[in-house]
Design a protein around this motif. Structure first.
Motif, PDB file in Angstrom:
ATOM      1  N   TRP A  61      -4.551  -5.568  -6.528  1.00  0.00           N
ATOM      2  CA  TRP A  61      -4.133  -5.456  -5.131  1.00  0.00           C
ATOM      3  C   TRP A  61      -3.986  -3.979  -4.796  1.00  0.00           C
ATOM      4  O   TRP A  61      -3.391  -3.220  -5.557  1.00  0.00           O
ATOM      5  N   THR A  62      -4.514  -3.595  -3.648  1.00  0.00           N
ATOM      6  CA  THR A  62      -4.369  -2.219  -3.185  1.00  0.00           C
ATOM      7  C   THR A  62      -3.661  -2.236  -1.842  1.00  0.00           C
ATOM      8  O   THR A  62      -4.126  -2.886  -0.887  1.00  0.00           O
ATOM      9  N   VAL A  63      -2.544  -1.548  -1.787  1.00  0.00           N
ATOM     10  CA  VAL A  63      -1.794  -1.427  -0.537  1.00  0.00           C
ATOM     11  C   VAL A  63      -1.910   0.020  -0.066  1.00  0.00           C
ATOM     12  O   VAL A  63      -1.715   0.952  -0.846  1.00  0.00           O
ATOM     13  N   LYS A  64      -2.238   0.200   1.185  1.00  0.00           N
ATOM     14  CA  LYS A  64      -2.400   1.543   1.757  1.00  0.00           C
ATOM     15  C   LYS A  64      -1.523   1.651   2.995  1.00  0.00           C
ATOM     16  O   LYS A  64      -1.464   0.740   3.826  1.00  0.00           O
ATOM     17  N   HIS A  65      -0.853   2.795   3.098  1.00  0.00           N
ATOM     18  CA  HIS A  65       0.018   3.013   4.257  1.00  0.00           C
ATOM     19  C   HIS A  65      -0.376   4.283   4.993  1.00  0.00           C
ATOM     20  O   HIS A  65      -1.009   5.192   4.433  1.00  0.00           O
ATOM     21  N   GLU A  66      -0.013   4.342   6.232  1.00  0.00           N
ATOM     22  CA  GLU A  66      -0.143   5.559   7.038  1.00  0.00           C
ATOM     23  C   GLU A  66       1.187   5.759   7.752  1.00  0.00           C
ATOM     24  O   GLU A  66       1.586   4.941   8.582  1.00  0.00           O
TER      25      GLU A  66
END
Length: 244
Positions: A61-66
């Motif tokens: 799982w890859t979680v990306k935030h901005e």
């Protein structure tokens, strides 16, 4: 007008609205929940942008935030195609979403394990640091030498300006193989540069050179002044010589 009956078509078409609605409900719930992870990840990484990839029994799982907001949540199963469970583009296919959600609890557990692994990592790290040394003395000495160089260059610039009669100009010479250039602007020093366009600015309208550079070129500046005096000696004028 030809109808479906005329064509012999009498088949029911299932309405996908209920499936799509349920899919959207699940995606919204995951977005809210995974958004908490994205926020915590931003706090942990300390940047405006970041991502983390965590492994589970079912894949990665890859979680990306901005700026702490969830940008996307990607599930990469051990077999099959990747699924953007949450993204800024189109929603996932219902079947792919179902496969991903079967592994979602494992993803949350992997995140919790990741955080737990960092717990106490800074325990015992001292926040007592040595006192940094001041540069006050070095800067004062550097500025003292540069002030002497600037005062001398001001005399040269004024004399060259008076002799040439132009508001802008330069005096260039070579000292120990290096090209020295003094540029003046209406009789005032604009810069003193050693080494051509990519060289060192001993004097400029911007920042001062390092103390090491001043030390290296201060003694050579004597040769620059001597070269100016030789230039004066070659002229039939009343340009003022400078004592070295």
């Amino acid at each position: 007008m030809t109808t479906q009956a005329d064509l012999g078509i009498d088949l029911d078409v299932r309405d996908a609205a209920a499936v799509a609605e349920r899919r959207d409900e699940l995606v919204a719930a995951v977005r809210d929940h995974a958004g908490q992870i994205a926020y915590q990840l931003a706090r942990l990484q300390g940047g405006d942008y970041g991502r983390e990839t965590l492994s589970t029994p079912g894949g990665e799982w890859t979680v990306k935030h901005e700026a702490g907001e969830l940008e996307f949540l990607l599930f990469s199963p051990k077999s099959g195609s990747d699924t953007y469970v949450v993204s800024t583009k189109q929603p996932p296919e219902p079947a792919a979403l179902a496969t991903a959600l079967d592994d979602y609890a494992a993803f949350v557990a992997a995140w919790n394990d990741h955080v737990d692994s960092l717990s106490g990592v800074l325990d015992g790290v001292s926040a007592e640091f040595p006192e940094p040394a001041t540069t006050e003395g070095v800067v004062a000495e550097r500025d003292r030498v540069l002030d002497e160089i600037r005062d001398t260059c001001a005399v040269i610039a004024g004399e060259i300006h008076r002799y040439e009669g132009d508001d802008y100009g330069t005096f260039t010479t070579r000292v120990e193989g290096d090209r020295w250039e003094l540029k003046y602007d209406e009789g005032a020093v604009s810069y003193l540069r050693i080494g051509g366009s990519g060289g060192l600015y001993l004097l400029s309208q911007y920042g001062a050179p390092s103390a090491a550079d001043v030390r290296e070129y201060a003694d050579r500046f004597r040769g620059f002044v001597e070269a100016y005096n030789e230039f004066v000696d070659e002229l039939e004028s009343d340009l003022e010589r400078i004592a070295v």
